[in-house]
Motif scaffolding. Sequence first.
Motif, PDB file in Angstrom:
ATOM      1  N   PHE B 344       0.840  -1.200   0.000  1.00 42.56           N
ATOM      2  CA  PHE B 344       0.000   0.000   0.000  1.00 42.56           C
ATOM      3  C   PHE B 344       0.875   1.251   0.000  1.00 42.56           C
ATOM      4  O   PHE B 344       0.671   2.189  -0.779  1.00 42.56           O
ATOM      5  N   LYS B 345       1.866   1.259   0.888  1.00 41.74           N
ATOM      6  CA  LYS B 345       2.729   2.442   0.976  1.00 41.74           C
ATOM      7  C   LYS B 345       3.529   2.651  -0.308  1.00 41.74           C
ATOM      8  O   LYS B 345       3.760   3.780  -0.739  1.00 41.74           O
ATOM      9  N   LYS B 346       3.955   1.562  -0.917  1.00 44.55           N
ATOM     10  CA  LYS B 346       4.703   1.718  -2.167  1.00 44.55           C
ATOM     11  C   LYS B 346       3.811   2.272  -3.280  1.00 44.55           C
ATOM     12  O   LYS B 346       4.249   3.108  -4.076  1.00 44.55           O
ATOM     13  N   TYR B 347       2.574   1.817  -3.337  1.00 45.24           N
ATOM     14  CA  TYR B 347       1.651   2.392  -4.324  1.00 45.24           C
ATOM     15  C   TYR B 347       1.475   3.887  -4.070  1.00 45.24           C
ATOM     16  O   TYR B 347       1.501   4.699  -5.000  1.00 45.24           O
ATOM     17  N   LEU B 348       1.304   4.251  -2.796  1.00 46.05           N
ATOM     18  CA  LEU B 348       1.150   5.681  -2.474  1.00 46.05           C
ATOM     19  C   LEU B 348       2.382   6.473  -2.912  1.00 46.05           C
ATOM     20  O   LEU B 348       2.265   7.568  -3.472  1.00 46.05           O
ATOM     21  N   SER B 349       3.563   5.927  -2.630  1.00 42.30           N
ATOM     22  CA  SER B 349       4.793   6.643  -3.007  1.00 42.30           C
ATOM     23  C   SER B 349       4.895   6.826  -4.508  1.00 42.30           C
ATOM     24  O   SER B 349       5.324   7.873  -4.997  1.00 42.30           O
ATOM     25  N   VAL B 350       4.495   5.802  -5.233  1.00 39.47           N
ATOM     26  CA  VAL B 350       4.541   5.904  -6.694  1.00 39.47           C
ATOM     27  C   VAL B 350       3.589   7.009  -7.162  1.00 39.47           C
ATOM     28  O   VAL B 350       3.946   7.859  -7.983  1.00 39.47           O
ATOM     29  N   ILE B 351       2.397   7.020  -6.611  1.00 39.03           N
ATOM     30  CA  ILE B 351       1.419   8.048  -7.023  1.00 39.03           C
ATOM     31  C   ILE B 351       1.946   9.432  -6.631  1.00 39.03           C
ATOM     32  O   ILE B 351       1.798  10.400  -7.382  1.00 39.03           O
ATOM     33  N   ASN B 352       2.612   9.499  -5.483  1.00 39.43           N
ATOM     34  CA  ASN B 352       3.194  10.778  -5.063  1.00 39.43           C
ATOM     35  C   ASN B 352       4.246  11.275  -6.064  1.00 39.43           C
ATOM     36  O   ASN B 352       4.282  12.457  -6.407  1.00 39.43           O
ATOM     37  N   VAL B 353       5.085  10.374  -6.539  1.00 36.99           N
ATOM     38  CA  VAL B 353       6.074  10.771  -7.552  1.00 36.99           C
ATOM     39  C   VAL B 353       5.362  11.278  -8.806  1.00 36.99           C
ATOM     40  O   VAL B 353       5.680  12.350  -9.331  1.00 36.99           O
ATOM     41  N   LEU B 354       4.378  10.531  -9.277  1.00 36.75           N
ATOM     42  CA  LEU B 354       3.676  10.938 -10.500  1.00 36.75           C
ATOM     43  C   LEU B 354       3.022  12.313 -10.320  1.00 36.75           C
ATOM     44  O   LEU B 354       3.080  13.166 -11.207  1.00 36.75           O
ATOM     45  N   GLU B 355       2.412  12.518  -9.157  1.00 39.11           N
ATOM     46  CA  GLU B 355       1.723  13.783  -8.879  1.00 39.11           C
ATOM     47  C   GLU B 355       2.670  14.978  -8.925  1.00 39.11           C
ATOM     48  O   GLU B 355       2.305  16.074  -9.334  1.00 39.11           O
ATOM     49  N   ASN B 356       3.879  14.778  -8.438  1.00 41.02           N
ATOM     50  CA  ASN B 356       4.795  15.906  -8.264  1.00 41.02           C
ATOM     51  C   ASN B 356       5.871  16.010  -9.329  1.00 41.02           C
ATOM     52  O   ASN B 356       6.721  16.895  -9.282  1.00 41.02           O
ATOM     53  N   ASN B 357       5.826  15.102 -10.271  1.00 36.78           N
ATOM     54  CA  ASN B 357       6.892  15.079 -11.266  1.00 36.78           C
ATOM     55  C   ASN B 357       6.610  16.064 -12.389  1.00 36.78           C
ATOM     56  O   ASN B 357       5.857  15.770 -13.310  1.00 36.78           O
ATOM     57  N   ARG B 358       7.239  17.225 -12.292  1.00 31.77           N
ATOM     58  CA  ARG B 358       7.049  18.245 -13.313  1.00 31.77           C
ATOM     59  C   ARG B 358       8.382  18.756 -13.819  1.00 31.77           C
ATOM     60  O   ARG B 358       9.435  18.459 -13.251  1.00 31.77           O
ATOM     61  N   THR B 359       8.304  19.562 -14.853  1.00 31.55           N
ATOM     62  CA  THR B 359       9.487  20.178 -15.436  1.00 31.55           C
ATOM     63  C   THR B 359       9.467  21.663 -15.079  1.00 31.55           C
ATOM     64  O   THR B 359       8.433  22.304 -15.214  1.00 31.55           O
ATOM     65  N   TYR B 360      10.592  22.194 -14.621  1.00 28.86           N
ATOM     66  CA  TYR B 360      10.661  23.593 -14.225  1.00 28.86           C
ATOM     67  C   TYR B 360      11.714  24.328 -15.035  1.00 28.86           C
ATOM     68  O   TYR B 360      12.586  23.708 -15.649  1.00 28.86           O
ATOM     69  N   LEU B 361      11.610  25.639 -15.001  1.00 30.61           N
ATOM     70  CA  LEU B 361      12.604  26.497 -15.658  1.00 30.61           C
ATOM     71  C   LEU B 361      13.263  27.369 -14.603  1.00 30.61           C
ATOM     72  O   LEU B 361      12.572  28.047 -13.826  1.00 30.61           O
ATOM     73  N   ASN B 362      14.563  27.354 -14.574  1.00 30.42           N
ATOM     74  CA  ASN B 362      15.360  28.225 -13.721  1.00 30.42           C
ATOM     75  C   ASN B 362      15.180  29.660 -14.226  1.00 30.42           C
ATOM     76  O   ASN B 362      15.395  29.940 -15.411  1.00 30.42           O
ATOM     77  N   THR B 363      14.778  30.556 -13.341  1.00 33.48           N
ATOM     78  CA  THR B 363      14.545  31.937 -13.771  1.00 33.48           C
ATOM     79  C   THR B 363      15.845  32.739 -13.844  1.00 33.48           C
ATOM     80  O   THR B 363      15.862  33.858 -14.345  1.00 33.48           O
ATOM     81  N   ASN B 364      16.940  32.196 -13.300  1.00 31.84           N
ATOM     82  CA  ASN B 364      18.272  32.816 -13.369  1.00 31.84           C
ATOM     83  C   ASN B 364      19.241  31.804 -13.965  1.00 31.84           C
ATOM     84  O   ASN B 364      20.149  31.341 -13.288  1.00 31.84           O
ATOM     85  N   PRO B 365      19.052  31.442 -15.217  1.00 34.30           N
ATOM     86  CA  PRO B 365      19.814  30.292 -15.716  1.00 34.30           C
ATOM     87  C   PRO B 365      21.301  30.571 -15.898  1.00 34.30           C
ATOM     88  O   PRO B 365      22.074  29.633 -16.030  1.00 34.30           O
ATOM     89  N   LYS B 366      21.668  31.856 -15.901  1.00 27.22           N
ATOM     90  CA  LYS B 366      23.088  32.174 -16.119  1.00 27.22           C
ATOM     91  C   LYS B 366      23.768  32.327 -14.763  1.00 27.22           C
ATOM     92  O   LYS B 366      23.503  33.279 -14.029  1.00 27.22           O
ATOM     93  N   CYS B 367      24.650  31.429 -14.438  1.00 31.93           N
ATOM     94  CA  CYS B 367      25.324  31.333 -13.134  1.00 31.93           C
ATOM     95  C   CYS B 367      24.301  30.966 -12.058  1.00 31.93           C
ATOM     96  O   CYS B 367      23.094  30.974 -12.295  1.00 31.93           O
TER      97      CYS B 367
END
Lengths: 440, 440, 440
Positions: B344-367
């Motif tokens: 049960f806990k492993k299923y929850l953890s997997v769903i948690n990863v899927l829920e939070n797995n996004r792509t982000y952009l660094n707003t200060n990408p230079k240095c």
Amino acid sequence: MNIADLEKSLSSDYLKNEMVGLMARLYPICRSITGKGFRESLNIIDDYVSLSVVEVPTGTDVYDWKVPKEWNIKDAYVKNSKGKRVIDFQKSNLHVVGYSVPIHKTVSLSELKQHLITLPEHPDWIPYRTSYYKEHWGFCMSYNEMMQLEEDDYEVHIDSELKEGHLTYGECYLKGQTSKEILLSCHACHPSLCNDNVSGMVLVALLGKYLRSINNYYSIRIIIIPATIGAITWLAMNEGCVTKIKHGLVVSCVGDPGKTTYKRSRIGNAEIDRAVEHVLKHSGDEYHIMNFSPYGYDERQFCSPGFNLPVGSLQRTPYGRYPEYHTSADNCDFVRPEYLYDSFKKYLSVINVLENNRTYLNTNPKCEPQLGKRGLYDSVGGQSDKIIDQMAILWVLNYSDGTHTLLDIAEKSGMEFCLVSDAANALIKNRLIVASEETR
Amino acid sequence: MNIADLEKSLSSDYLKNEMVGLMARLYPICRSITGKGFRESLNIIDDYVSLSVVEVPTGTDVYDWKVPKEWNIKDAYVKNSKGKRVIDFQKSNLHVVGYSVPIHKTVSLSELKQHLITLPEHPDWIPYRTSYYKEHWGFCMSYNEMMQLEEDDYEVHIDSELKEGHLTYGECYLKGQTSKEILLSCHACHPSLCNDNVSGMVLVALLGKYLRSINNYYSIRIIIIPATIGAITWLAMNEGCVTKIKHGLVVSCVGDPGKTTYKRSRIGNAEIDRAVEHVLKHSGDEYHIMNFSPYGYDERQFCSPGFNLPVGSLQRTPYGRYPEYHTSADNCDFVRPEYLYDSFKKYLSVINVLENNRTYLNTNPKCEPQLGKRGLYDSVGGQSDKIIDQMAILWVLNYSDGTHTLLDIAEKSGMEFCLVSDAANALIKNRLIVASEETR
Amino acid sequence: MNIADLEKSLSSDYLKNEMVGLMARLYPICRSITGKGFRESLNIIDDYVSLSVVEVPTGTDVYDWKVPKEWNIKDAYVKNSKGKRVIDFQKSNLHVVGYSVPIHKTVSLSELKQHLITLPEHPDWIPYRTSYYKEHWGFCMSYNEMMQLEEDDYEVHIDSELKEGHLTYGECYLKGQTSKEILLSCHACHPSLCNDNVSGMVLVALLGKYLRSINNYYSIRIIIIPATIGAITWLAMNEGCVTKIKHGLVVSCVGDPGKTTYKRSRIGNAEIDRAVEHVLKHSGDEYHIMNFSPYGYDERQFCSPGFNLPVGSLQRTPYGRYPEYHTSADNCDFVRPEYLYDSFKKYLSVINVLENNRTYLNTNPKCEPQLGKRGLYDSVGGQSDKIIDQMAILWVLNYSDGTHTLLDIAEKSGMEFCLVSDAANALIKNRLIVASEETR
């Protein structure tokens, strides 16, 4: 008849006898890259498989090379002052350096020695040497015999001829359903060396003989050529047609006791590479895989960057890696019929994979079809071979999506190609898969 | 509440008790691919999570199949001439071969034996067998009891019904912020087999109960179906909607003591595959990863080439690999609450990863941005969990380039997903990263 | 002169002496991220290689940061009530926390201890600490000396200045045939720490001195900067030019006895990564390869996602992995000339690979050219170095198809780059290969 049927119908004893018989005829001949010995060998092979013989004149430009003069030899010896032949071409044609120019004179021991080549690390063996592109004469002999030569006047005689003539090669074309070709290339330019050249000639002659009666998808082209200059000449003569070559193997050193070695084509993961590796993996025998390197036999030419053909090299102990290589010890005792026969079978299996490797489309791609109503579901179970068959059926169904060949499916499933191919045949009969648009 | 909060708030003792309670209710029921037992099971699960129940009439075409007749059974026995029930359905519903047609007659021992199935290698266990697609009757019993049967006249009675009716399945839809779905599929067509079917029902019922209160990005669809024909029927009924399924898991065999096993989707490296493997790698427990094969449970249908859905199978000991599989030994002693809870806990953890797995952009990408002025730089150091946090911050900053998801970053850095996700949250608050255009 | 000639002409003893001499001059200076010590160091290095010195005013915006105030220090001590200096900046500049604000007061032992930093796990070593971005004062001392301090009134004096000024960096540009650059970046902001900063300065100064006389394809840019803020400032000042940087290395920790370590660029398989790994593989020495991580030295800035430059880090024991790191034990005994010299040679070899790594086209791509008529075929054989040469010739010919660089060919063949490069030169002379259109 197809190849699987052929494999079942072969009598190993009969075939081994055929191999030994042909080997015994070819071994004694003094071959070189040109000349009568080469022609005589083609003539013998023609008893097994019908050959076209091509003669290319001396001086013909073939890419960066020119076809060399033709060399022929009748006799050669070194006699001591008592008239005894201390080196005698009649006893072994390895005694004369290949392409030696004619000579007849008397020399001292020390002058003679400048023209003698021996192999001190194997003192009883006669080495094999040539001098194709630099005019030269010389003798090869065992180190022990050389050591027994005393100070004396020696009559040196090489009754050879080096003059305008031809380079000869033989070609056999077994027409298949399509003009796409499998190329088998075999060099035949060595004198009495059995693994390194005779074994390859025997293998391709008998493959040609037996494949003649098969209704193949692929046409099969067997070429019997002198090494290097012959491959270059053949490619120069046939440049326009090489795109027909879909798969190819260079055949040499196929009768020694070493484990089977496959040297990949320059492409590295061409279908021929994957087919051979699949066959070896499922052979139950030890084997060795080598990446392509620009050193070896005629794969050097077929895989030169301007051609880059899918041509690998399926052999036993490779080029130069056995001590008997290019010596008198590479004889008819070194090559054994059981190894020749084993190589023969592996070549057949490879050709069988190529012949049957197609891409199919599942006609019911959404969910599994109901196998039971078609008698394809083993409701009783228990017999392990039946269960494997059913797994093969499921694998073929699931991966017949137009992007996986049967060989892909065999590799993915870990099953032997023939099981997958049998499953595919059962599914074709039930119209559960159909061949996809021609992709091979 | 989000899933991480839910994980923290769960009481393991309470949950294990709930699991045991539900398991005890579901285990005794005589389920099959159709019939009252299946409906009764859905009715019980409906106490935990609200189910829609779908009834599909016998004879409905579903791809290459037809929905079969509905089977129900009231009683069954074999009586000896003294009137003693030597086989009694009331004692174990495994005694009757599933889908047995009704029978009532007297037979000799030898005729009876033609309808008996035993398991000599486990002489005290009753095997489980069915005959869905071939009309047949039969009994299963332990080998030892079978050996005690004497020559006699036996009254055989199966009080079953096989006639037009329906195939039933249950469905629960937990609406998330988007219509993108995570599918959890569980088969429920086996009678008293605890790991193989009851454990899965218990898991999805409680996942559904607890996830109901979460504000998820993904909608979650739980389907409780008969194996094979149920999956095929469900897909046939819902073909237009399957593109909404972004991730899926087939739930079965989740309560035995074996190590957790993940069988990849046919795609092989889908996000669900990577999420599960990440969770298992960081679980601290032993686990096993298998490639997809077209054999097992309903992943066979979800991953058939016409669908090829990103559906894997997260289980403990897989299909057919434990001796208790499909026998009376797969009972409520074999399935333990600690293993069910762990799954049960492993299923929850997997769903948690899927829920939070996004792509982000660094707003200060230079240095690098100056973390210190934002309180994100631990100038004191020393506490190892703080140091790890700071590393996670650097990893997220460096790889938030629009091409790496947080799961990619977790894998690249070797860190657990939750650390990376926490770092991302801190960076979002400081506007140092922003979610990139919707890519999931 | 080219680099291979330079390598041969170097006297290792002379060079080691030069290294020791420069190290002895640079080690005692109290450097920080700004101030006179940094300028003095640049001045010394200018004796070896001509430097442009850039001064960037305090407060200048550089991406998310601002150039900080300039810090200078004349003296600092802690005196006991008897007037004895129990801590004395004149004995070691590590005693003062970098960027300490001026202070002059009398404190009790307990107040003093709040400003003391020691290293109990190495009780005889003075740690190195800074407080650049938070105004603070403090002293570092050995744990054993700290333990000897008695209750007393202590006069604390730090004669420092923290005010508007400049951040300084030095730059050396060695013009090559093209404007494409190899960047060598070295931080020089640490006081008396020998491996971590002095060793890098010594290495780049001498590389610059000796490479000055080479006619390189690439221009070489050496920058000597304060860590982090210096790299950020340099990038901010030069943002428009960074696309000229085709390869780069961060130079630090190059004189300790540990094995050579290469930390890959963020790209991971950039030409610089492959060149360094090739050199290390063929060095005969143990070495270690690390993937990029966003932690370490100035590769953090060069490899930030907005730049993602092909800059790796070639060092010996990396950042923070040796106990002497950031302590008084990182001194001129810890750095040995033989290791500095070894690092120097490895840098030269890497630059040599980059300089010579080109793509060629075989002018006779169909079959092999006849090497014998050009004297490229060793008809005698026997000498093993000659045989290797010939293999290299065959490899270069076969893979000069416009898609393989010489480094690709070296990796494919397993040969060292210089053998392949020598073969290429022989083939160029014979017009058997020609450089392909500019691809680097």
